[in-house]
Design a protein around this motif. Structure first.
Motif, PDB file in Angstrom:
ATOM      1  N   MET A 143       0.740  -1.245   0.126  1.00 56.76           N
ATOM      2  CA  MET A 143       0.058  -0.027  -0.098  1.00 56.76           C
ATOM      3  C   MET A 143       0.771   1.194  -0.024  1.00 56.76           C
ATOM      4  SD  MET A 143      -3.381  -0.908   2.349  1.00 56.76           S
ATOM      5  CE  MET A 143      -3.797   0.736   2.353  1.00 56.76           C
ATOM      6  N   SER A 144       2.199   1.059   0.312  1.00 56.91           N
ATOM      7  CA  SER A 144       2.904   2.205   0.347  1.00 56.91           C
ATOM      8  C   SER A 144       2.555   3.387   0.912  1.00 56.91           C
ATOM      9  CB  SER A 144       3.374   2.663  -1.147  1.00 56.91           C
ATOM     10  OG  SER A 144       4.103   1.799  -1.983  1.00 56.91           O
ATOM     11  N   ILE A 159      -0.250   4.907  -1.617  1.00 60.80           N
ATOM     12  CA  ILE A 159       0.140   5.294  -3.016  1.00 60.80           C
ATOM     13  C   ILE A 159      -0.007   3.955  -3.976  1.00 60.80           C
ATOM     14  CG2 ILE A 159       2.111   6.281  -4.391  1.00 60.80           C
ATOM     15  CD1 ILE A 159       2.954   7.426  -1.774  1.00 60.80           C
ATOM     16  N   PRO A 160      -0.631   4.322  -5.065  1.00 62.85           N
ATOM     17  CA  PRO A 160      -0.824   3.216  -6.010  1.00 62.85           C
ATOM     18  C   PRO A 160       0.450   2.501  -6.478  1.00 62.85           C
ATOM     19  CG  PRO A 160      -1.344   5.035  -7.049  1.00 62.85           C
ATOM     20  CD  PRO A 160      -0.961   5.350  -5.720  1.00 62.85           C
ATOM     21  N   ASN A 184      -6.499   7.832  -4.046  1.00 65.01           N
ATOM     22  CA  ASN A 184      -5.364   8.956  -3.760  1.00 65.01           C
ATOM     23  C   ASN A 184      -6.023  10.242  -3.506  1.00 65.01           C
ATOM     24  OD1 ASN A 184      -6.379   9.202  -6.906  1.00 65.01           O
ATOM     25  ND2 ASN A 184      -5.183  11.064  -6.375  1.00 65.01           N
ATOM     26  N   THR A 185      -5.452  11.088  -2.566  1.00 58.78           N
ATOM     27  CA  THR A 185      -5.782  12.658  -2.390  1.00 58.78           C
ATOM     28  C   THR A 185      -5.454  13.393  -3.263  1.00 58.78           C
ATOM     29  OG1 THR A 185      -5.289  12.065  -0.018  1.00 58.78           O
ATOM     30  CG2 THR A 185      -5.624  14.123  -0.375  1.00 58.78           C
ATOM     31  N   GLN A 280      12.849  20.308   1.955  1.00 57.36           N
ATOM     32  CA  GLN A 280      13.227  19.089   1.512  1.00 57.36           C
ATOM     33  C   GLN A 280      11.891  18.028   0.912  1.00 57.36           C
ATOM     34  OE1 GLN A 280      14.913  17.298   4.999  1.00 57.36           O
ATOM     35  NE2 GLN A 280      16.782  17.936   4.535  1.00 57.36           N
ATOM     36  N   VAL A 281      12.170  16.695  -0.033  1.00 54.56           N
ATOM     37  CA  VAL A 281      11.084  16.262  -0.836  1.00 54.56           C
ATOM     38  C   VAL A 281      11.324  14.756  -0.351  1.00 54.56           C
ATOM     39  CG1 VAL A 281      10.479  15.583  -3.126  1.00 54.56           C
ATOM     40  CG2 VAL A 281      11.257  17.916  -2.573  1.00 54.56           C
ATOM     41  N   LEU A 282      10.113  14.287  -0.025  1.00 52.99           N
ATOM     42  CA  LEU A 282      10.034  12.862   0.109  1.00 52.99           C
ATOM     43  C   LEU A 282       9.534  12.427  -1.246  1.00 52.99           C
ATOM     44  CD1 LEU A 282       9.497  10.425   1.635  1.00 52.99           C
ATOM     45  CD2 LEU A 282       7.492  10.846   2.273  1.00 52.99           C
ATOM     46  N   ARG A 283      10.461  11.445  -1.600  1.00 49.62           N
ATOM     47  CA  ARG A 283       9.966  10.717  -3.065  1.00 49.62           C
ATOM     48  C   ARG A 283       9.767   9.176  -3.075  1.00 49.62           C
ATOM     49  NH1 ARG A 283      13.041   8.199  -7.249  1.00 49.62           N
ATOM     50  NH2 ARG A 283      12.640   9.075  -9.362  1.00 49.62           N
ATOM     51  N   ILE A 284       8.648   8.785  -3.574  1.00 51.39           N
ATOM     52  CA  ILE A 284       8.223   7.325  -3.326  1.00 51.39           C
ATOM     53  C   ILE A 284       8.209   7.029  -4.642  1.00 51.39           C
ATOM     54  CG2 ILE A 284       6.707   5.897  -2.371  1.00 51.39           C
ATOM     55  CD1 ILE A 284       7.636   7.216  -0.334  1.00 51.39           C
TER      56      ILE A 284
END
Length: 294
Positions: A143-144, A159-160, A184-185, A280-284
């Protein structure tokens, strides 16, 4: 359901897959299943699965049972209201204090969000040996989940990823698969309510497994912090890969990272807490689905 089970060739079918880790250093952790079909009866045996672990991925027996029922419900060719009678012909065997039958005080929050996905993967993997033309390759398998929070606010999303290809065609890209049951939002809603900016939300091309029919691609999602915050990520398939079927390739594993304002990127891991400074950026990058056919 009795008629659906009876269409599966009689026999014993085994499959094994893993959870990457439990978030505390234990892993990989094996989930093993033996599916036995006799007439219109199915027995799904998880008793050889690994013991429960210190981390939070232990799966309650009821969740394991639900994931199994979902797999067989997918085989129905007619629409019926689900009730206990639908699953009377399916026996689910588990061993207490294993990953698929957690016993208190085992931590279980990700048993529902992550381990249930792998239960689906192994049951479908076993059934694919009996009815290969009806079962898809492995989907993203996670499901991340991301949780973020700061002074006066909290935010959570899933996140898909990509779905597995099958004999019917290619897998779908950027979709929630199997046990997720979430959407998703929208970026506009997120940015209006929280000190976050959606920098990227796009298909991660090439993450689906290749084959006669390719697996669906995962996504890349980047969230920029507009204020200092903390968070956690709870995901899997960051080292293991969604399997292909009938000669199709496995999909690409996912990755979680933090990108600093100077562009330096550091890996977060599949299950971990983290802090984001402003800018800063969170990258998934989520996994794709497995391919089908050579």
């Amino acid at each position: 359901m009795s008629r659906a089970i009876a269409t599966i060739p009689a026999g014993e079918y085994r499959f094994e897959d893993v959870m990457d880790d439990d978030g505390t250093g234990t892993g990989p952790i094996a989930i093993r299943v033996r599916v036995t079909i006799q007439g219109d009866q199915a027995t799904v045996d998880f008793q050889e699965t690994a013991p429960q672990v210190p981390g939070c991925i232990n799966c309650p027996e009821a969740v394991t049972r639900s994931a199994v029922y979902y797999c067989f419900a997918c085989l129905l060719e007619e629409q019926v209201p689900f009730n206990a009678g639908c699953f009377r012909n399916i026996s689910v065997l588990t061993q207490p204090r294993t990953l698929c039958h957690a016993v208190y005080p085992a931590a279980v929050v990700a048993g529902n969000t992550e381990t249930s996905q792998r239960v689906v993967d192994v049951v479908f993997g076993a059934l694919a040996q009996a009815i290969p033309d009806r079962i898809p390759a492995g989907s993203c398998g996670t499901m991340s989940s991301v949780a973020l929070g700061g002074a006066g606010w909290t935010y959570y999303e899933t996140i898909p990823g990509g779905s597995g290809a099958s004999a019917a065609g290619a897998g779908a890209s950027a979709v929630q698969c199997h046990m997720t049951n979430t959407l998703n939002t929208p970026a506009e809603a997120l940015e209006m309510q929280y000190p976050l900016r959606v920098r990227r939300f796009e298909r991660a091309e090439g993450t689906g497994g290749r084959g006669q029919f390719s697996g669906g691609d995962g996504v890349i999602r980047e969230l920029e912090a507009l204020a200092d915050c903390e968070g956690t990520v709870l995901s899997d398939r960051r080292t293991s890969r969604p399997y292909g079927l009938s000669g199709g390739d496995a999909a690409r594993a996912g990755q979680n990272s933090i990108v600093r304002s100077d562009g330096v990127e550091s890996d977060v891991g599949g299950k971990a807490p983290f802090a984001l400074a402003r800018g800063q950026v969170l990258r998934i990058r989520t996994p794709g689905g497995g391919g089908f056919g050579k």
